[in-house]
Enzyme design. Structure first.
Site, PDB file in Angstrom:
ATOM      1  CD  GLU A   9     -61.344  59.002-102.242  1.00  0.00           C
ATOM      2  OE1 GLU A   9     -62.415  59.008-102.890  1.00  0.00           O
ATOM      3  OE2 GLU A   9     -60.359  59.715-102.560  1.00  0.00           O
ATOM      4  CG  HIS A  24     -67.866  48.677-115.491  1.00  0.00           C
ATOM      5  ND1 HIS A  24     -68.434  47.429-115.369  1.00  0.00           N
ATOM      6  CD2 HIS A  24     -66.602  48.445-115.944  1.00  0.00           C
ATOM      7  CE1 HIS A  24     -67.565  46.501-115.731  1.00  0.00           C
ATOM      8  NE2 HIS A  24     -66.443  47.093-116.087  1.00  0.00           N
TER       9      HIS A  24
END
Lengths: 451, 391
Positions: free
Chosen positions: A122, A337
């Site tokens: 985040e 990824h």
């Protein structure tokens, strides 16, 4: 024998040549030692009266019909597991019977990692750190293997093994410091986020090039073997990195040089967007081990006990017998990824949800714990709250901290500063004096560095 | 087959007889010297050229204790022997090092120190260097041999991205300073594309490693011991044409010659000549030719360490002479002479009497039959000096 004889003849030729050239009289140094090629003696004496093949390169029988060996990919190497997907022990003899304290520790480390991942992912989205890679879905591979090692064993990782470092006790502050590249970063702010390292915890600093750690790990294991202090090396890599030449090199070297090492492959189904059927055509990574003369196993990477058992036994034998082991831990990369990737471009949300909901290392262990009344809903609630809080405290602290002293841009290139670098550093400061308003000085620490 | 292709059994002026390796009744491999008719004999004699240089030994050093006559490969063996004797963590590995090495640099060491310390590796340069890095990280003194510098490129990633950056990227938590990579280097008369290369320029561009090239047995032993002791990963290129041709009295005991210090081989006042390795001997001859034929006094400097290089010594010399010639076998474009030239013109622009001259290999792969035309020989260097003097 013939090989040895021709080697000696070759050597003999050298000696003759050397004698004729340069007229060396005095220096007989080491030239004329009777030189026996000891290791070559391992091949059996050649005897053409036997019908068995005599080739030095392979030990086998003759066969008189033409048949190609079929690679077995439909029904390949089986996957070892201890728990089913619901966390029930299948064969009680395989339960490592760890204490409640140990199991709770496994669970808390996996969930703490998960919490830290959520917050740091985040924070990248919000522009607070530049980059991040999560470990979603692979927590079991980290914690299970880390728990099976000794603290003095050396870890060479790739980039998705933060749980190993966390298990060993790397503080949240230090994870954050590296991601924020602040003045507390042990790496002195030089690398992108998630490139952790810790000398105290025997975790070699991560580098971005893939698979380069594999032959290095073999070399480290060889050095530890000579040290003879009961230490092993574990080397982590993904199924994608296993395609690199360095992987082949590392496997072959570890087998021929008899190194006490565990090669731990996290086969999580994807190398960025490349699925496994575009990465290899054989039976995964485990099937390659026998090709190198290596003992190999495939395990359920989402079963923390299976990972633990396999790693524990591999470690014991690697050190006792000085040979490498290959563990292929099957798992699934639930996250993207990295923060530079949006995996919805190449896989379905349904696929990801399956693994998140139906086969997750954290929930499987939780079921094991709740079945023994070691963990309740209240424990879960309060632990979530507590772990989130500790992560947030470390996070806020890391964010406030200044960046490292700019002098550290020039140190550690060599152990010593060189005249050339001193010159360049002085030139940089002269430039900065004149143009300082164009550079973000206020973000950087000005405390003198101890060097 | 690869081993045979790579194996060199010759000295500078030897008449060689290769009695059949594996000479059986069924085998046609391996020849013996054939007696030739007189006319073809003379053509063949004309085809065998002498080396393009004459090795010039340095005056014997007495300050390092008793000396022994050694050629270059023996001086390397001596350095390795000293290292294995004094450092219990030291290991030597690479292709074919166990039996003594294709250039005999490791002869006898396995017998003396054991097979866990001197051992063959599989044929894989990226593995050799990667393994060496790991061993060094774990605390061993790792001495890796690459069979020919021409084959070092598979290890380029490990050298440039890993070894060179290990300390910096880890904030000095980890390093591979106890790694030394050795490789035979430079032209040898018939080596062609893949047994003659001088790749120092590729590595000069890589902060974090050191690159060192000796000109003689005494220099080789001292510089190699310095590389091994140096707390940074080092590449040590050994001029293969000097392995037998260069013979000197070399101290038996260990000694070091400092890195990053250029050596003024002979002093002069009119032109500065900078080179390294085999080319130093060419330059010494060129200096004599310049003195005799042109009355020009040349200062010959052996750079020795390519990275980090001794800017100060070279600039100091150019300030004195005003003229600089740099010469190397490697191709001229992007060769290390370009770096020296660029730095010197920055520092010494107003002292220069003539443009800096570079006499190097052409921008072609290293040719086989054309080697005599390719290499920066004494005549090309002499001509360059003439042009500089008359600028």
């Amino acid at each position: 024998m013939a090989a040895v004889k021709s080697m000696n003849k070759l050597y003999g030729v050298c000696v003759h040549a050397a004698r004729r050239t340069a007229g060396l009289k005095a220096s007989r140094l080491l030239q004329h030692r009777a030189f026996r090629v000891g290791a070559v003696q391992r091949q059996q004496p050649f005897d053409s009266s036997l019908e068995k093949p005599q080739f030095p390169g392979a030990s086998a029988e003759f066969v008189d019909h033409l048949e190609f060996i079929q690679p077995n990919v439909i029904s390949g190497i089986p996957v070892y597991r201890v728990m089913d997907r619901q966390g029930n022990i299948i064969d009680p003899s395989q339960d490592p019977q760890l204490s409640k304290e140990q199991v709770l520790n496994f669970y808390q480390k996996m969930t703490l990692l998960n919490t830290m991942d959520r917050i740091l992912y985040e924070s990248q989205r919000q522009g607070r750190i530049s980059f991040y890679m999560t470990n979603y879905g692979e927590e079991g591979t980290h914690i299970g293997s880390a728990a099976a090692l000794d603290p003095e064993d050396i870890v060479f990782g790739q980039y998705r093994e933060a749980g190993v470092l966390m298990y060993r006790g790397f503080p949240l502050d230090m994870f954050m410091a590296q991601c924020y590249a602040n003045a507390d970063d042990l790496g002195k702010g030089r690398q992108m986020p998630v490139h952790y390292g810790s000398k105290d915890l025997n975790f070699v600093t991560i580098s971005s090039p893939l698979a380069t750690q594999i032959p290095q790990a073999a070399g480290a294991a060889y050095a530890l073997k000579r040290e003879n202090m009961n230490r092993a090396v574990i080397c982590y890599f993904g199924e994608g990195a296993a395609s690199e030449g360095d992987a082949h090199a590392g496997f072959n070297f570890s087998a021929t040089l008899e190194c006490p090492i565990i090669f731990f492959c996290r086969n999580n189904g994807y190398a960025i967007s490349t699925p496994t059927n575009e990465q290899y055509r054989g039976d995964g990574i485990a099937a390659r081990g026998p090709g190198y003369g290596m003992l190999s196993i495939r395990v359920d990477g989402n079963d923390v006990f299976a990972v633990y058992n396999a790693t524990k036994e591999a470690r014991r034998r690697a050190v006792a017998e000085n040979q490498p082991f290959l563990i292929e831990a099957m798992t699934y990369r639930i996250g993207h990824h990295s923060t530079s990737d949006d995996s919805s471009a190449y896989r379905s949300v349904d696929e990801v949800n399956y693994w998140d909901k139906q086969d997750h290392p954290i929930s499987r262990l939780r079921h094991y714990m709740t079945a023994r009344n070691w963990w309740s809903e209240d424990d879960e609630k309060s632990w979530r709250k507590q772990s989130r809080k500790t992560v947030m405290v470390a996070f806020e602290k890391a964010e406030k901290r200044l960046k490292p002293n700019i002098e550290l841009m020039f140190t550690d290139v060599y152990q010593e500063m060189t005249p050339n670098l001193n010159k360049q550093r002085d030139a940089m400061w002269r430039h900065m004096k004149q143009y300082k308003e164009h550079y973000p000085f206020e973000l950087f620490d000005k405390e003198p560095i101890s060097q | 087959m690869a081993a045979a292709a790579r194996f060199f059994i010759r000295g500078a002026n030897s008449k060689l007889s290769i009695t059949g390796i594996g000479n059986g009744s069924q085998s046609s491999f391996g020849g013996t010297l054939v007696k030739l008719s007189p006319s073809s004999n003379s053509r063949i004699k004309a085809q065998r050229r002498h080396a393009h240089f004459t090795f010039q030994p340095d005056p014997e050093r007495t300050q390092y204790g008793p000396t022994q006559k050694m050629n270059l490969f023996q001086s390397v063996t001596s350095a390795l022997d000293n290292t294995l004797a004094s450092d219990p963590t030291a290991v030597i590995f690479g292709e074919d090092v166990a039996f003594g090495g294709v250039f005999r640099c490791t002869v006898g060491l396995r017998d003396k120190y054991g097979k866990d310390r001197v051992f063959n590796t599989p044929l894989c340069e990226q593995g050799i260097v990667g393994f060496g890095i790991g061993a060094a990280v774990a605390g061993a003194t790792a001495i890796a041999e690459i069979q020919f510098a021409d084959y070092i490129y598979p290890a380029f990633d490990q050298i440039v991205n890993e070894a060179a950056k290990y300390r910096y990227r880890s904030g000095n938590l980890f390093d591979c300073g106890s790694l030394t990579i050795r490789a035979p280097w430079g032209c040898v008369g018939h080596g062609s594309l893949y047994h003659s290369q001088s790749p120092e320029a590729f590595f000069a561009h890589c902060p974090g490693i050191k690159v060192v090239i000796p000109r003689s047995p005494v220099q080789a032993k001292g510089l190699l011991l310095s590389c091994i002791a140096d707390p940074n990963p080092c590449i040590f290129f050994e001029p293969k044409i000097l392995y037998r041709a260069a013979v000197e009295q070399v101290p038996v005991e260990p000694y070091t010659i400092p890195l990053s210090q250029a050596d003024i081989v002979q002093e002069g006042s009119d032109v500065t000549l900078v080179a390294w390795g085999t080319q130093i001997h060419v330059m010494r001859e060129v200096a004599n030719m310049a003195q005799e034929k042109l009355g020009v006094s040349c200062e010959v400097i052996d750079l020795q360490t390519i990275l980090p290089w001794d800017v100060e010594t070279v600039c100091k010399s150019v300030v004195k002479t005003g003229r600089l010639l740099i010469s190397h076998e490697a191709p001229i474009t992007g060769g290390f002479a370009a770096e020296i030239s660029s730095s010197v013109q920055e520092e010494c622009f107003l002292n220069l009497e003539a443009p800096i001259s570079r006499v190097c290999g052409y921008d072609t792969p290293f040719p086989h039959i054309f080697e005599p035309f390719y290499i920066p020989d004494k005549w090309k260097c002499f001509d360059a000096i003439k042009k500089m003097i008359n600028y």
